[in-house]
Write an enzyme that holds these catalytic residues in place. Structure first.
Site, PDB file in Angstrom:
ATOM      1  N   ASN A 125       0.867  -1.178   0.000  1.00 15.98           N
ATOM      2  CA  ASN A 125       0.000   0.000   0.000  1.00 15.98           C
ATOM      3  C   ASN A 125       0.905   1.230   0.000  1.00 15.98           C
ATOM      4  OD1 ASN A 125      -1.864   1.982   0.420  1.00 15.98           O
ATOM      5  ND2 ASN A 125      -2.404   1.367   2.518  1.00 15.98           N
ATOM      6  N   TRP A 126       1.046   1.836  -1.156  1.00 23.23           N
ATOM      7  CA  TRP A 126       1.938   3.003  -1.259  1.00 23.23           C
ATOM      8  C   TRP A 126       1.352   4.236  -0.583  1.00 23.23           C
ATOM      9  CZ3 TRP A 126       3.857   3.151  -7.101  1.00 23.23           C
ATOM     10  CH2 TRP A 126       4.713   2.060  -7.330  1.00 23.23           C
ATOM     11  N   LYS A 127       0.069   4.194  -0.260  1.00 24.58           N
ATOM     12  CA  LYS A 127      -0.626   5.377   0.276  1.00 24.58           C
ATOM     13  C   LYS A 127      -0.391   6.561  -0.670  1.00 24.58           C
ATOM     14  CE  LYS A 127      -0.342   3.324   4.785  1.00 24.58           C
ATOM     15  NZ  LYS A 127      -0.378   3.490   6.224  1.00 24.58           N
ATOM     16  N   HIS A 165      -9.838   1.036   4.436  1.00 24.28           N
ATOM     17  CA  HIS A 165      -8.534   1.182   5.095  1.00 24.28           C
ATOM     18  C   HIS A 165      -8.698   2.118   6.294  1.00 24.28           C
ATOM     19  CE1 HIS A 165      -4.482   2.599   5.918  1.00 24.28           C
ATOM     20  NE2 HIS A 165      -4.108   1.415   5.466  1.00 24.28           N
ATOM     21  N   GLU A 208      -7.123   4.575   7.341  1.00 23.12           N
ATOM     22  CA  GLU A 208      -7.036   6.025   7.076  1.00 23.12           C
ATOM     23  C   GLU A 208      -8.321   6.539   6.419  1.00 23.12           C
ATOM     24  OE1 GLU A 208      -3.223   5.653   5.189  1.00 23.12           O
ATOM     25  OE2 GLU A 208      -2.495   5.025   7.145  1.00 23.12           O
ATOM     26  N   GLU A 215      -5.961  -4.920  10.300  1.00 22.95           N
ATOM     27  CA  GLU A 215      -4.951  -3.899  10.579  1.00 22.95           C
ATOM     28  C   GLU A 215      -5.348  -3.123  11.832  1.00 22.95           C
ATOM     29  OE1 GLU A 215      -2.636  -2.605   6.849  1.00 22.95           O
ATOM     30  OE2 GLU A 215      -4.546  -1.598   6.803  1.00 22.95           O
ATOM     31  N   GLY A 223       1.750   2.405  10.964  1.00 24.39           N
ATOM     32  CA  GLY A 223       2.699   3.510  10.878  1.00 24.39           C
ATOM     33  C   GLY A 223       3.306   3.918  12.210  1.00 24.39           C
ATOM     34  N   SER A 257       2.748  -1.860  10.629  1.00 22.82           N
ATOM     35  CA  SER A 257       4.180  -1.840  10.947  1.00 22.82           C
ATOM     36  C   SER A 257       4.903  -3.150  10.627  1.00 22.82           C
ATOM     37  CB  SER A 257       4.404  -1.427  12.410  1.00 22.82           C
ATOM     38  OG  SER A 257       3.984  -0.085  12.597  1.00 22.82           O
ATOM     39  N   GLY A 275       2.659  -0.888   4.466  1.00 20.78           N
ATOM     40  CA  GLY A 275       2.712   0.512   4.054  1.00 20.78           C
ATOM     41  C   GLY A 275       4.156   0.990   3.992  1.00 20.78           C
ATOM     42  N   GLY A 276       4.639   1.570   5.081  1.00 21.15           N
ATOM     43  CA  GLY A 276       5.963   2.202   5.107  1.00 21.15           C
ATOM     44  C   GLY A 276       7.082   1.343   4.524  1.00 21.15           C
TER      45      GLY A 276
HETATM   46  P1  PGA Z   1       2.325   0.501   7.802  1.00 19.76           P
HETATM   47  O1  PGA Z   1       0.917   0.671   7.053  1.00 19.76           O
HETATM   48  O2  PGA Z   1       2.947  -0.759   7.267  1.00 19.76           O
HETATM   49  O3  PGA Z   1       3.104   1.725   7.439  1.00 19.76           O
HETATM   50  O4  PGA Z   1       2.035   0.410   9.249  1.00 19.76           O
HETATM   51  C1  PGA Z   1       0.107  -0.442   6.763  1.00 19.76           C
HETATM   52  C2  PGA Z   1      -1.182   0.027   6.139  1.00 19.76           C
HETATM   53  O5  PGA Z   1      -1.697   1.079   6.531  1.00 19.76           O
HETATM   54  O6  PGA Z   1      -1.733  -0.611   5.228  1.00 19.76           O
END
Ligand code: PGA
Length: 254
Positions: free
Chosen positions: A9-11, A96, A98, A168, A174, A213, A234-235
């Site tokens: 997930n590049w966001k 998601h 967010e 999640e 994050g 994470s 994500g990150g």
């Molecule tokens: P993260 O994000 O790996 O940066 O915690 C995961 C996500 O939000 O899908």
């Protein structure tokens, strides 16, 4: 056996120029692996570049990070599932954390977004997860099961059986904090139980991935946990070399 699924997930990172460079670096490193599924979720504006970079490669699929509930119309700024499918996406992240907690998406909207994805031939990746206060109050299962049941309320059983679920925990996204493999496993088992109530034995084939994470250091132990069928990252997916390492994580149970 469920095939492990690795979802990047590049966001809101990697516009077209960066996406092109990223994909060149990743595809040079990553050879097709038949025992796993790799899915990229770039920002909608970079889907075309990612599809172009993949060329005839079919081992990597693309998903959109969010869709609107309608297929077309006066919804300035939104992307429809129909348009994402047209651009080459085969998956859609829905709900998601967010979207839910930064943009105020409701469970009713997640249900309509899953329906929009299915209607347009996209596989929904329905994300569920509890806030820290909810975990501390002992309501994790209640929260995630409600998000799961409500999120899938507008799609048929065939589509539930073909979906991907992502657990999640919001407090883990994050933040550098991850659920322990045992905690993730417990929640995943509850989610599978709820899927079983809906679609019976076919629930056994639905991938339930963990996110929050995840990195190269914890990927293997999380993936080894029972009922953890993949990772949503994500990150740690933003660098192509890191992401290739995570996609190559040994996937053995127990
Ligand atoms: P993260 O994000 O790996 O940066 O915690 C995961 C996500 O939000 O899908």
């Amino acid at each position: 056996m469920r095939r492990p699924v690795f979802i990047a997930n590049w966001k809101m990172n990697h516009g077209p120029t960066e996406a092109r460079a990223y994909m060149a670096a990743f595809t040079a490193r990553w050879t097709p692996h038949e025992d796993r599924t790799v899915i990229f979720c770039p920002p909608a504006i970079s889907i075309g570049v990612v599809m172009h970079a993949l060329g005839s490669r079919r081992d990597i699929a693309v998903g959109v990070q969010n869709v609107w509930t309608e297929d077309a119309g006066a919804f300035t700024g939104e992307t429809s599932a129909r348009m994402a499918a047209d651009a080459g996406a085969r998956y859609a992240l829905v709900g998601h954390s967010e979207r839910r907690h930064v943009f105020g998406e409701t469970v009713a909207e997640t249900a309509l977004k899953c329906a929009a994805a299915v209607r347009n031939g996209l596989t929904p990746i329905l994300c569920v997860g509890e806030l820290l206060a909810q975990r501390e109050a002992g309501t994790t299962n209640e929260i995630v099961l409600n998000q799961l049941r409500a999120g899938l309320a507008e799609v048929g059983n065939e589509s539930v059986a073909a979906a991907i679920i992502a657990y999640e925990p919001v407090w883990a996204i994050g933040t550098g904090k991850t659920a322990t493999p045992a905690d993730a496993s417990t929640v995943h088992a509850h989610l599978r139980g709820a899927l079983r109530e809906r679609i019976g034995d076919r629930a056994a084939a639905v991938p339930i991935v963990y996110g929050g994470s995840v990195n190269g250091g914890n990927a293997e132990s999380l993936l080894a946990a029972r009922d953890v069928d993949g990772l949503l990252v994500g990150g740690a997916c933003l660098d192509p070399a890191n992401w290739a390492t995570i996609c190559g994580t040994r996937a053995a149970k127990g």
